[in-house]
Design a protein around this motif. Structure first.
Motif, short mmCIF file in Angstrom:
data_model
loop_
_atom_site.label_atom_id
_atom_site.label_comp_id
_atom_site.label_asym_id
_atom_site.label_seq_id
_atom_site.Cartn_x
_atom_site.Cartn_y
_atom_site.Cartn_z
N LEU A 174 -18.29 -12.90 -30.09
CA LEU A 174 -18.22 -12.24 -28.78
C LEU A 174 -18.93 -10.90 -28.85
CD1 LEU A 174 -17.07 -12.27 -25.89
CD2 LEU A 174 -15.12 -10.98 -26.78
N VAL A 175 -18.58 -10.08 -29.84
CA VAL A 175 -19.35 -8.87 -30.13
C VAL A 175 -20.34 -9.25 -31.23
CG1 VAL A 175 -19.27 -6.49 -30.94
CG2 VAL A 175 -17.39 -7.38 -29.54
N PRO A 176 -21.63 -9.40 -30.90
CA PRO A 176 -22.60 -9.92 -31.86
C PRO A 176 -22.68 -9.08 -33.12
CG PRO A 176 -23.51 -9.87 -29.64
CD PRO A 176 -22.22 -9.11 -29.60
N LEU A 177 -23.14 -9.69 -34.19
CA LEU A 177 -23.19 -9.00 -35.47
C LEU A 177 -24.08 -7.77 -35.42
CD1 LEU A 177 -23.47 -12.10 -37.84
CD2 LEU A 177 -21.43 -10.79 -37.26
N ALA A 178 -25.21 -7.85 -34.70
CA ALA A 178 -26.10 -6.69 -34.60
C ALA A 178 -25.43 -5.55 -33.86
CB ALA A 178 -27.40 -7.09 -33.89
N GLU A 179 -24.68 -5.86 -32.81
CA GLU A 179 -23.94 -4.85 -32.07
C GLU A 179 -22.83 -4.26 -32.94
OE1 GLU A 179 -21.76 -2.46 -29.41
OE2 GLU A 179 -23.84 -3.14 -29.30
N ALA A 180 -22.13 -5.12 -33.67
CA ALA A 180 -21.07 -4.64 -34.55
C ALA A 180 -21.63 -3.71 -35.61
CB ALA A 180 -20.35 -5.82 -35.20
N TRP A 181 -22.81 -4.05 -36.14
CA TRP A 181 -23.44 -3.23 -37.18
C TRP A 181 -23.65 -1.80 -36.67
CZ3 TRP A 181 -24.85 -4.07 -42.25
CH2 TRP A 181 -25.71 -3.13 -42.83
N GLY A 182 -24.15 -1.67 -35.46
CA GLY A 182 -24.39 -0.35 -34.90
C GLY A 182 -23.15 0.36 -34.42
N SER A 183 -22.02 -0.36 -34.41
CA SER A 183 -20.76 0.22 -33.92
C SER A 183 -19.77 0.50 -35.05
CB SER A 183 -20.11 -0.73 -32.91
OG SER A 183 -20.97 -0.97 -31.83
N GLY A 184 -20.25 0.43 -36.29
CA GLY A 184 -19.38 0.76 -37.42
C GLY A 184 -19.43 -0.21 -38.58
N ALA A 185 -19.90 -1.45 -38.34
CA ALA A 185 -19.89 -2.45 -39.41
C ALA A 185 -20.88 -2.14 -40.52
CB ALA A 185 -20.17 -3.83 -38.83
N SER A 186 -21.83 -1.24 -40.25
CA SER A 186 -22.82 -0.89 -41.28
C SER A 186 -22.16 -0.24 -42.49
CB SER A 186 -23.88 0.05 -40.71
OG SER A 186 -23.29 1.25 -40.24
N THR A 187 -20.96 0.32 -42.32
CA THR A 187 -20.27 0.98 -43.43
C THR A 187 -19.26 0.06 -44.11
OG1 THR A 187 -18.51 1.86 -42.00
CG2 THR A 187 -20.50 3.19 -42.26
N TRP A 188 -19.13 -1.17 -43.61
CA TRP A 188 -18.14 -2.10 -44.17
C TRP A 188 -18.60 -2.66 -45.50
CZ3 TRP A 188 -17.02 -5.67 -39.34
CH2 TRP A 188 -16.32 -4.93 -38.38
N THR A 189 -17.65 -3.18 -46.25
CA THR A 189 -17.97 -3.94 -47.44
C THR A 189 -18.51 -5.31 -47.03
OG1 THR A 189 -15.76 -4.93 -47.59
CG2 THR A 189 -16.10 -2.82 -48.73
N THR A 190 -19.17 -5.97 -47.97
CA THR A 190 -19.69 -7.32 -47.69
C THR A 190 -18.55 -8.26 -47.32
OG1 THR A 190 -21.56 -7.02 -49.19
CG2 THR A 190 -20.93 -9.28 -48.68
N ALA A 191 -17.42 -8.13 -48.00
CA ALA A 191 -16.28 -9.01 -47.74
C ALA A 191 -15.76 -8.83 -46.31
CB ALA A 191 -15.16 -8.74 -48.74
N ARG A 192 -15.73 -7.58 -45.83
CA ARG A 192 -15.23 -7.34 -44.46
C ARG A 192 -16.23 -7.88 -43.42
NH1 ARG A 192 -11.24 -4.94 -41.76
NH2 ARG A 192 -11.64 -3.85 -39.80
N ARG A 193 -17.52 -7.73 -43.69
CA ARG A 193 -18.52 -8.28 -42.76
C ARG A 193 -18.39 -9.80 -42.66
NH1 ARG A 193 -23.21 -4.89 -45.61
NH2 ARG A 193 -22.60 -2.82 -44.92
N GLN A 194 -18.18 -10.44 -43.81
CA GLN A 194 -18.01 -11.89 -43.81
C GLN A 194 -16.74 -12.29 -43.07
OE1 GLN A 194 -18.18 -12.72 -48.03
NE2 GLN A 194 -20.37 -13.16 -47.97
N ALA A 195 -15.69 -11.50 -43.25
CA ALA A 195 -14.43 -11.79 -42.55
C ALA A 195 -14.62 -11.68 -41.04
CB ALA A 195 -13.33 -10.83 -43.02
N TYR A 196 -15.39 -10.69 -40.61
CA TYR A 196 -15.65 -10.52 -39.18
C TYR A 196 -16.45 -11.71 -38.63
CZ TYR A 196 -17.52 -8.81 -34.80
OH TYR A 196 -17.87 -8.69 -33.47
N ALA A 197 -17.49 -12.09 -39.35
CA ALA A 197 -18.36 -13.18 -38.88
C ALA A 197 -17.62 -14.51 -38.81
CB ALA A 197 -19.58 -13.29 -39.79
N ASN A 198 -16.51 -14.63 -39.56
CA ASN A 198 -15.78 -15.90 -39.60
C ASN A 198 -14.32 -15.73 -39.20
OD1 ASN A 198 -17.86 -17.78 -41.03
ND2 ASN A 198 -17.84 -15.92 -42.27
N ASP A 199 -14.07 -14.78 -38.30
CA ASP A 199 -12.70 -14.45 -37.91
C ASP A 199 -12.05 -15.57 -37.10
OD1 ASP A 199 -10.33 -13.21 -37.32
OD2 ASP A 199 -11.18 -11.80 -35.88
#
Length: 230
Positions: free
Chosen positions: A131-156
């Motif tokens: 719903l909130v695309p990965l590119a949008e999430a990246w610019g809204s704070g996901a750029s500072t996440w760990t790889t594990a958290r990014r994967q969790a978001y993409a597969n929530d």
């Protein structure tokens, strides 16, 4: 955050791609495999960096091909092993030209000539169904996440609002836009409520234009949201 540009020769600088990474807060690191004086005899020794030294790796172009073992010599197979290790350890790889060939070979793929010559960049639309695309999430704070958290978001799968099922045409139309520039034709209140829920769940920020649209719908829509943070 650090991004490594692996330059295979002295005539393939990172250029505007490095500028874009720098604009997003990355420290840009450049490393040249084949120095200028060995350009015509590229069989050189090269020590590839440790896997976790960089947050993103960009293997760049070269005048050779990724199956040109006899011409390249010493460093080609170690690079293939290095790329496999990067992929195995979930280090993001943005491979370009020769780098993309090498990544394809490292992961068991193939490369063939295209139907026509291509150079430069073009816009593409993502099939990202968040719903909130990965590119949008990246610019809204996901750029500072760990790889594990990014994967969790993409597969929530813990919140039905994070991943949505839509037709391909709708998803292509939306691409990575936020509500300031794209809203669905129908159920706008529901869409905005679910967008806000996902951002709260994952602690993502909103820019001023996005906030303005969200506030306008908050005052006119009756949706109440309940959120469990991730």
């Amino acid at each position: 955050m650090r991004v490594l540009f692996l330059q295979h020769d002295h005539v393939s600088p990172p250029g505007p791609i490095a500028d874009r990474f720098a604009a997003r807060g990355f420290e840009v690191v450049e490393s040249v495999v084949v120095p200028r004086d060995r350009f015509f005899s590229p069989d050189v020794d090269f020590d590839f960096p440790e896997i976790h030294e960089h947050d993103v790796v960009v293997p760049m172009g070269a005048p050779w091909g990724a199956w040109d073992d006899d011409r390249i010599g010493t460093w080609l197979k170690p690079e293939l092993d290095w790329l496999r290790d990067l992929q195995k350890h979930d280090v993001p790889i943005f491979a370009i030209c020769f780098g993309a060939q090498a990544l394809a070979r490292a992961l068991g793929g193939a490369v063939a000539p295209g139907p026509r010559a291509e150079i430069g960049y073009t816009w593409i639309n993502s099939d990202d169904v968040d719903l909130v695309p990965l590119a949008e999430a990246w610019g809204s704070g996901a750029s500072t996440w760990t790889t594990a958290r990014r994967q969790a978001y993409a597969n929530d799968l813990g919140d039905y609002r994070t991943l949505v099922g839509v037709t391909d045409s709708v998803n292509q139309s939306k691409s990575d836009q936020d509500p300031a520039t794209w809203l669905p034709t129908y159920d706008k209140c529901r869409y905005v409520a679910e967008w806000v829920a996902v951002k709260i769940r994952w602690g993502l920020s909103a820019d001023s234009a996005e906030k303005s649209v969200l506030n306008s719908y908050a005052s006119s829509c009756s949706n109440t949201i309940t959120v469990t943070t991730a």
